[in-house]
Motif scaffolding. Structure first.
Motif, short mmCIF file in Angstrom:
data_model
loop_
_atom_site.label_atom_id
_atom_site.label_comp_id
_atom_site.label_asym_id
_atom_site.label_seq_id
_atom_site.Cartn_x
_atom_site.Cartn_y
_atom_site.Cartn_z
N GLY A 172 62.47 -23.20 56.76
CA GLY A 172 63.58 -23.19 57.71
C GLY A 172 64.61 -24.25 57.40
N PHE A 173 65.83 -24.02 57.84
CA PHE A 173 66.92 -24.97 57.60
C PHE A 173 66.70 -26.25 58.39
N VAL A 174 66.98 -27.38 57.75
CA VAL A 174 66.97 -28.66 58.45
C VAL A 174 68.22 -28.68 59.34
N ARG B 224 57.88 -29.77 61.65
CA ARG B 224 57.14 -29.55 62.92
C ARG B 224 57.85 -28.49 63.77
N ARG B 225 59.19 -28.58 63.85
CA ARG B 225 59.93 -27.65 64.70
C ARG B 225 59.85 -26.22 64.15
N GLU B 226 60.08 -26.05 62.83
CA GLU B 226 60.09 -24.69 62.27
C GLU B 226 58.70 -24.04 62.38
N VAL B 227 57.64 -24.82 62.13
CA VAL B 227 56.29 -24.24 62.22
C VAL B 227 56.01 -23.84 63.67
N GLN B 228 56.41 -24.69 64.60
CA GLN B 228 56.19 -24.39 66.01
C GLN B 228 56.99 -23.14 66.41
N GLU B 229 58.26 -23.08 66.00
CA GLU B 229 59.11 -21.94 66.37
C GLU B 229 58.55 -20.63 65.79
N GLU B 230 58.14 -20.68 64.54
CA GLU B 230 57.79 -19.44 63.85
C GLU B 230 56.34 -18.99 64.08
MG LIG Z 1 65.83 -22.52 61.63
#
Ligand SMILES: [Mg+2]
Ligand SMILES: NC(=O)c1ccc[n+]([C@@H]2O[C@H](COP(=O)([O-])OP(=O)(O)OC[C@H]3O[C@@H](n4cnc5c(N)ncnc54)[C@H](O)[C@@H]3O)[C@@H](O)[C@H]2O)c1
Ligand SMILES: [Mg+2]
Ligand SMILES: [Mg+2]
Ligand SMILES: [Zn+2]
Length: 437
Positions: free
Chosen positions: A337-339, A350-356
């Motif tokens: 995912g994009f930073v 952490r954010r991308e893994v949580q979101e996806e």
């Molecule tokens: Mg993203």
């Protein structure tokens, strides 16, 4: 009081007193004492934290005690240490959560891997980008190499050794004379051949490389230049069929050309721009534009950082892979995912893994990076360890995500190798097997 209760009481008393020897001895005889709790749900660790016994707390930690448990007031041992003013113990307990998870991360003491798109055969010589005279002499030299692009696709021909491999067409000055003077051609100076540079440190002996992007109809061009050449149709998986040397040059050239194609006008005022610094800068032509005062990143080629991460299961035996809806059937990959602005790499992972996937991540570790010229990303490869394991995919971006065992992934590594070498049977391979098969 039962024998068990009596033993626990003696253990908790030793913790309250900070008696490291007694704690070690009792644990060597009865390990299950470690996280047991007495009155009000207080553990031995909480008692060492309450009474400021740093070394005794370390004994308990080195035995692997659980720092996350709370007493009946909802306090962890760290909360207790902070409440009673033992900040050194609080610090000790801060560094401990996740320590056992960090141990699952692979050693970072490895050599830089040789990854597709990453090889640099050219010295970019950025100091020469504003040296018009030198650039003109290189342009005219019969040794100079010109790569031709149309709509971001390089001119290639089939490889001699292996049918599936393709090679960049390296044109000489005589073949591109017309293009060089055309207003419909964009030129980017890529650098000089590093190998030649080592053999000959005379400036004139340097073999310079340029990328030329033409807006002209390629059919006519191809007929004139080399009938066996063609513009590569699709970047993916087409660019994976290039050799590592060629792929590195294309990563640079394609990213810069993609920037030109998308940033024709000044991002600050919308005015017309002119190309400078041998294709590495666009300057606004509108007098008074803010972008002309000081240095602005809007004038230079952009790169988008993207994190790509292998999420390890806390059991150390599985990893998570997911598939986007747009992936070919059976293909799974690391999540990416994009930073976002104002974000660290760790936070982005952490954010991308949580979101996806809905999974929470603890420790994160950088591994290596890869240039990704579709159109201009920098893939930042990380390992990380999950602290929760239930997967709930976002459904928008990710269609499916699963935990895979080491064996399942290894069985498919051969297929991946096949893909990165540009196997002509890529579609067949990907469709026939999935990491779960
Ligand atoms: Mg993203
Ligand atoms: N395994 C992989 O997924 C993988 C492998 C190799 C390369 N990449 C590259 O990584 C890039 C990012 O991965 P992703 O698509 O999963 O990211 P992502 O999970 O952040 O989701 C992409 C979405 O985020 C939005 N977005 C936010 N910032 C953006 C920006 N700067 N540019 C474009 N869209 C932005 C868009 O809506 C886009 O559809 C992709 O472009 C892809 O080419 C991914
Ligand atoms: Mg993503
Ligand atoms: Mg995402
Ligand atoms: Zn402007």
């Amino acid at each position: 009081m039962s024998v068990r209760d009596e033993l626990l009481q003696r253990f908790l008393d030793a913790a309250s007193r900070g008696d490291e020897e007694a704690l070690s001895l009792m644990l060597s005889q009865s390990r299950e004492l470690l996280d047991q709790r007495g009155e009000q749900g207080w553990s031995a660790l909480m008692l060492t934290a309450r009474n400021g016994h740093y070394d005794a707390a370390r004994v308990l930690l080195s035995n692997g005690c659980d720092t996350s448990v709370t007493n009946r007031s909802g306090q962890t041992a760290r909360d207790v240490a902070l409440f009673w003013g033992h900040r050194h113990i609080a610090r000790l307990l801060t560094s401990s959560p996740g320590h056992h998870l960090r141990q699952l991360l692979p050693s970072t003491d490895t050599e830089e891997p040789d990854i597709h798109f990453n090889r640099e055969i050219l010295d970019r010589m950025s100091d020469r980008r504003s040296d018009g005279e030198w650039l003109a002499s290189r342009r005219a030299s019969p040794e100079t190499v010109f790569l031709l692009f149309h709509a971001l696709s390089p001119l290639v021909r089939s490889g001699a050794e292996r049918e599936e491999q393709i090679k960049l067409c390296k044109l000489r000055s005589a073949a591109v004379q017309e293009l060089l003077t055309s207003s419909r051609t964009l030129e980017v100076f890529l650098g000089v051949d590093k190998q030649q540079q080592q053999q000959d440190d005379d400036d004139d002996g340097m073999v310079a490389w340029f990328a030329l992007s033409t807006e002209d109809d390629p059919t006519q061009l191809l007929k004139d230049k080399d009938p066996s050449s063609f513009f590569l149709q699709e970047a993916m998986p087409g660019l994976l069929r290039l050799s590592d040397d060629d792929a590195g040059v294309v990563a640079q050239a394609r990213s810069v050309l993609a920037w030109h194609s998308r940033y024709r006008f000044c991002p600050t005022c919308g005015g017309d721009t002119k190309v400078e610094e041998a294709g590495y800068k666009r300057t606004c032509l509108r007098a008074g534009c803010r972008s002309l005062q000081g240095v602005h990143n809007t004038c230079y080629p952009r790169v988008d950082p993207v994190v790509i991460m292998l999420v390890l299961h806390p059991d150390g035996k599985q990893c998570m892979l997911g598939r986007k809806k747009i992936f070919p059937p059976g293909m799974f990959s690391c999540l990416a995912g994009f930073v976002e602005p104002g974000e660290t790499l760790e936070a982005a992972v952490r954010r991308e893994v949580q979101e996806e996937s809905g999974v929470q991540v603890g420790p994160v570790q950088y591994l290596s990076s890869q240039a990704w010229p579709m159109p201009s990303c920098l893939m930042i490869g990380c390992h990380c360890v999950a602290v929760t394991t239930d997967i709930k995919v976002d459904q928008n971006e990710i269609e499916e995500a699963r935990w895979f065992t080491r064996q399942q992934v290894c069985r498919n590594a051969a297929l991946h190798q096949c893909l990165s070498n540009g196997c002509s049977a890529v579609n067949g391979c990907r469709q026939n097997e999935s990491p779960n098969s």
